[in-house]
Design a protein around this motif. Structure first.
Motif, PDB file in Angstrom:
ATOM      1  N   GLY A  70      28.813  40.418 -17.993  1.00 29.26           N
ATOM      2  CA  GLY A  70      28.632  41.437 -16.792  1.00 29.26           C
ATOM      3  C   GLY A  70      29.549  42.313 -16.462  1.00 29.26           C
ATOM      4  O   GLY A  70      30.488  42.684 -17.208  1.00 29.26           O
ATOM      5  N   SER A  71      29.829  42.597 -15.260  1.00 30.76           N
ATOM      6  CA  SER A  71      30.712  43.793 -14.947  1.00 30.76           C
ATOM      7  C   SER A  71      32.071  42.971 -14.385  1.00 30.76           C
ATOM      8  O   SER A  71      31.996  42.204 -13.559  1.00 30.76           O
ATOM      9  CB  SER A  71      30.320  44.731 -13.619  1.00 30.76           C
ATOM     10  OG  SER A  71      29.207  45.611 -14.393  1.00 30.76           O
ATOM     11  N   HIS A  72      33.164  43.667 -14.868  1.00 37.26           N
ATOM     12  CA  HIS A  72      34.580  42.802 -14.490  1.00 37.26           C
ATOM     13  C   HIS A  72      35.295  44.149 -13.952  1.00 37.26           C
ATOM     14  O   HIS A  72      35.098  45.383 -14.472  1.00 37.26           O
ATOM     15  CB  HIS A  72      35.048  42.246 -15.694  1.00 37.26           C
ATOM     16  CG  HIS A  72      34.251  41.267 -16.507  1.00 37.26           C
ATOM     17  ND1 HIS A  72      34.028  39.938 -15.598  1.00 37.26           N
ATOM     18  CD2 HIS A  72      33.695  41.274 -17.613  1.00 37.26           C
ATOM     19  CE1 HIS A  72      33.107  39.432 -16.583  1.00 37.26           C
ATOM     20  NE2 HIS A  72      33.222  39.974 -17.763  1.00 37.26           N
ATOM     21  N   ASN A  73      36.501  43.575 -13.418  1.00 36.53           N
ATOM     22  CA  ASN A  73      37.595  44.603 -13.139  1.00 36.53           C
ATOM     23  C   ASN A  73      38.967  43.744 -13.275  1.00 36.53           C
ATOM     24  O   ASN A  73      38.731  42.511 -13.412  1.00 36.53           O
ATOM     25  CB  ASN A  73      37.524  45.312 -11.768  1.00 36.53           C
ATOM     26  CG  ASN A  73      37.232  44.622 -10.686  1.00 36.53           C
ATOM     27  OD1 ASN A  73      37.386  43.302 -10.740  1.00 36.53           O
ATOM     28  ND2 ASN A  73      36.958  45.066  -9.368  1.00 36.53           N
TER      29      ASN A  73
ATOM     30  N   SER B 152      43.065  39.590 -10.823  1.00 36.43           N
ATOM     31  CA  SER B 152      41.846  38.842 -11.048  1.00 36.43           C
ATOM     32  C   SER B 152      40.613  39.791 -11.362  1.00 36.43           C
ATOM     33  O   SER B 152      40.843  41.075 -11.183  1.00 36.43           O
ATOM     34  CB  SER B 152      41.346  37.996  -9.671  1.00 36.43           C
ATOM     35  OG  SER B 152      41.290  38.980  -8.617  1.00 36.43           O
ATOM     36  N   CYS B 153      39.714  39.412 -11.590  1.00 30.46           N
ATOM     37  CA  CYS B 153      38.277  40.160 -11.767  1.00 30.46           C
ATOM     38  C   CYS B 153      37.746  39.881 -10.365  1.00 30.46           C
ATOM     39  O   CYS B 153      37.142  38.632 -10.308  1.00 30.46           O
ATOM     40  CB  CYS B 153      37.486  39.700 -12.981  1.00 30.46           C
ATOM     41  SG  CYS B 153      35.663  40.347 -12.541  1.00 30.46           S
ATOM     42  N   VAL B 154      37.479  40.771  -9.197  1.00 32.81           N
ATOM     43  CA  VAL B 154      37.241  40.508  -8.142  1.00 32.81           C
ATOM     44  C   VAL B 154      35.720  39.752  -8.003  1.00 32.81           C
ATOM     45  O   VAL B 154      35.629  38.766  -7.219  1.00 32.81           O
ATOM     46  CB  VAL B 154      37.328  41.860  -7.198  1.00 32.81           C
ATOM     47  CG1 VAL B 154      36.671  41.663  -5.978  1.00 32.81           C
ATOM     48  CG2 VAL B 154      38.774  42.091  -7.234  1.00 32.81           C
ATOM     49  N   PRO B 155      34.659  40.355  -8.616  1.00 30.51           N
ATOM     50  CA  PRO B 155      33.639  39.756  -8.846  1.00 30.51           C
ATOM     51  C   PRO B 155      33.501  38.075  -9.222  1.00 30.51           C
ATOM     52  O   PRO B 155      32.623  37.326  -8.866  1.00 30.51           O
ATOM     53  CB  PRO B 155      32.663  40.344  -9.363  1.00 30.51           C
ATOM     54  CG  PRO B 155      33.392  41.807  -9.534  1.00 30.51           C
ATOM     55  CD  PRO B 155      34.827  41.530  -9.624  1.00 30.51           C
ATOM     56  N   HIS B 156      34.442  37.834 -10.129  1.00 29.10           N
ATOM     57  CA  HIS B 156      34.257  36.385 -10.705  1.00 29.10           C
ATOM     58  C   HIS B 156      35.628  35.947 -10.234  1.00 29.10           C
ATOM     59  O   HIS B 156      35.834  34.678 -10.903  1.00 29.10           O
ATOM     60  CB  HIS B 156      34.369  36.694 -11.956  1.00 29.10           C
ATOM     61  CG  HIS B 156      33.165  37.340 -12.530  1.00 29.10           C
ATOM     62  ND1 HIS B 156      33.052  38.256 -13.552  1.00 29.10           N
ATOM     63  CD2 HIS B 156      31.700  37.106 -12.271  1.00 29.10           C
ATOM     64  CE1 HIS B 156      31.794  38.628 -13.635  1.00 29.10           C
ATOM     65  NE2 HIS B 156      30.794  38.038 -12.947  1.00 29.10           N
ATOM     66  N   GLU B 157      36.401  36.136  -9.274  1.00 32.98           N
ATOM     67  CA  GLU B 157      37.781  35.623  -8.792  1.00 32.98           C
ATOM     68  C   GLU B 157      37.315  34.224  -8.545  1.00 32.98           C
ATOM     69  O   GLU B 157      37.977  33.063  -8.842  1.00 32.98           O
ATOM     70  CB  GLU B 157      38.381  36.276  -7.937  1.00 32.98           C
ATOM     71  CG  GLU B 157      39.612  35.601  -7.579  1.00 32.98           C
ATOM     72  CD  GLU B 157      40.410  36.210  -6.325  1.00 32.98           C
ATOM     73  OE1 GLU B 157      40.486  37.550  -6.378  1.00 32.98           O
ATOM     74  OE2 GLU B 157      40.976  35.618  -5.515  1.00 32.98           O
TER      75      GLU B 157
ATOM     76  N   GLY C  12      36.974  31.502 -11.217  1.00 34.57           N
ATOM     77  CA  GLY C  12      38.302  31.380 -11.940  1.00 34.57           C
ATOM     78  C   GLY C  12      38.909  32.294 -13.013  1.00 34.57           C
ATOM     79  O   GLY C  12      39.636  32.108 -13.911  1.00 34.57           O
ATOM     80  N   MET C  13      38.208  33.832 -12.736  1.00 36.64           N
ATOM     81  CA  MET C  13      38.591  34.735 -13.567  1.00 36.64           C
ATOM     82  C   MET C  13      39.932  35.524 -13.023  1.00 36.64           C
ATOM     83  O   MET C  13      39.661  36.404 -12.624  1.00 36.64           O
ATOM     84  CB  MET C  13      37.349  35.813 -13.842  1.00 36.64           C
ATOM     85  CG  MET C  13      37.543  36.637 -15.104  1.00 36.64           C
ATOM     86  SD  MET C  13      36.103  37.608 -15.249  1.00 36.64           S
ATOM     87  CE  MET C  13      36.913  38.951 -16.465  1.00 36.64           C
ATOM     88  N   LYS C  14      40.825  34.805 -13.423  1.00 35.70           N
ATOM     89  CA  LYS C  14      42.143  35.124 -12.943  1.00 35.70           C
ATOM     90  C   LYS C  14      43.264  35.302 -14.137  1.00 35.70           C
ATOM     91  O   LYS C  14      43.143  34.712 -14.990  1.00 35.70           O
ATOM     92  CB  LYS C  14      42.753  34.517 -11.660  1.00 35.70           C
ATOM     93  CG  LYS C  14      41.732  34.130 -10.591  1.00 35.70           C
ATOM     94  CD  LYS C  14      42.398  33.368  -9.520  1.00 35.70           C
ATOM     95  CE  LYS C  14      41.743  32.190  -9.656  1.00 35.70           C
ATOM     96  NZ  LYS C  14      42.228  31.124  -8.435  1.00 35.70           N
TER      97      LYS C  14
HETATM   98 CU   LIG Z   1      34.655  39.532 -14.018  1.00 31.72          CU
END
Ligand SMILES: [Cu+2]
Length: 182
Positions: free
Chosen positions: A130-133, A166-171, A174-176
């Motif tokens: 999906g979308s990440h940042n 981090s990726c804010v939507p997935h923080e 554990g997307m850090k």
């Molecule tokens: Cu993400």
């Protein structure tokens, strides 16, 4: 490493104990005679182990301790974090955005890198998950939110320090990541 350290301590204790015993034996304390051969054998084996373990110990110690760094817990729950990858001495480093981890394609790959000042880090979207940042917790850099595999974001690190992002939507899953600049 804790294990080895513990062993070393035990080994040291064994060695110390055996010399105490030897001293005691020299003083004709019959009661310790039984345990003396065991202790001596242990101490001898130990010395060999200790010596072999000694130098690799020093090396892996530093590697291991950096491997266990969690950056105040920032990477504690990051599934794909397996230590800080040393990328020092290179001008350009790539980090994947959307690496398979954390219950989906919710990881940065690698999660933590060490670079030299002046290095440009390029984050490359895998197109998965999906979308990440990519957002620095202290605001030094921030990418747009994107989902396509052609997307990239880059930042050149001119100042030393430890950057947690981090990726804010997935923080929360554990997307850090971490960039250590030295
Ligand atoms: Cu993400």
């Amino acid at each position: 490493m804790t294990r080895t350290t513990e062993l070393s301590r035990r080994q040291f204790t064994a060695l110390a104990a055996s010399s105490v015993l030897t001293t005691a034996l020299a003083g004709c304390t019959g009661s310790s005679a039984d345990s003396s051969p065991d202790e001596t054998a242990e101490a001898t084996a130990t010395t060999t182990n200790g010596e072999t373990a000694e130098s690799p110990n020093g090396d892996s110690d530093s590697a291991e301790s950096s491997g266990r760094q969690t950056f105040d817990g920032w990477l504690e729950d990051v599934e794909n974090y397996d230590g800080v990858r040393d990328k020092t001495g290179t001008d350009a480093v790539t980090v994947d955005v959307g690496t398979e981890a954390n219950g989906g394609a919710f990881g940065f790959g690698p999660a933590a890198i060490r670079i030299s000042t002046g290095t440009t880090v390029t984050w490359e979207w895998t197109g998965e998950g999906g979308s990440h940042n990519v957002v620095d917790t202290d605001g030094s850099f921030e990418s747009e939110l994107a989902g396509s595999s052609s997307h990239t974001f880059e930042h050149t690190f001119e100042e030393t320090g430890t950057y947690t992002y981090s990726c804010v939507p997935h923080e929360t899953v554990g997307m850090k990541g971490v960039v250590v600049v030295e």
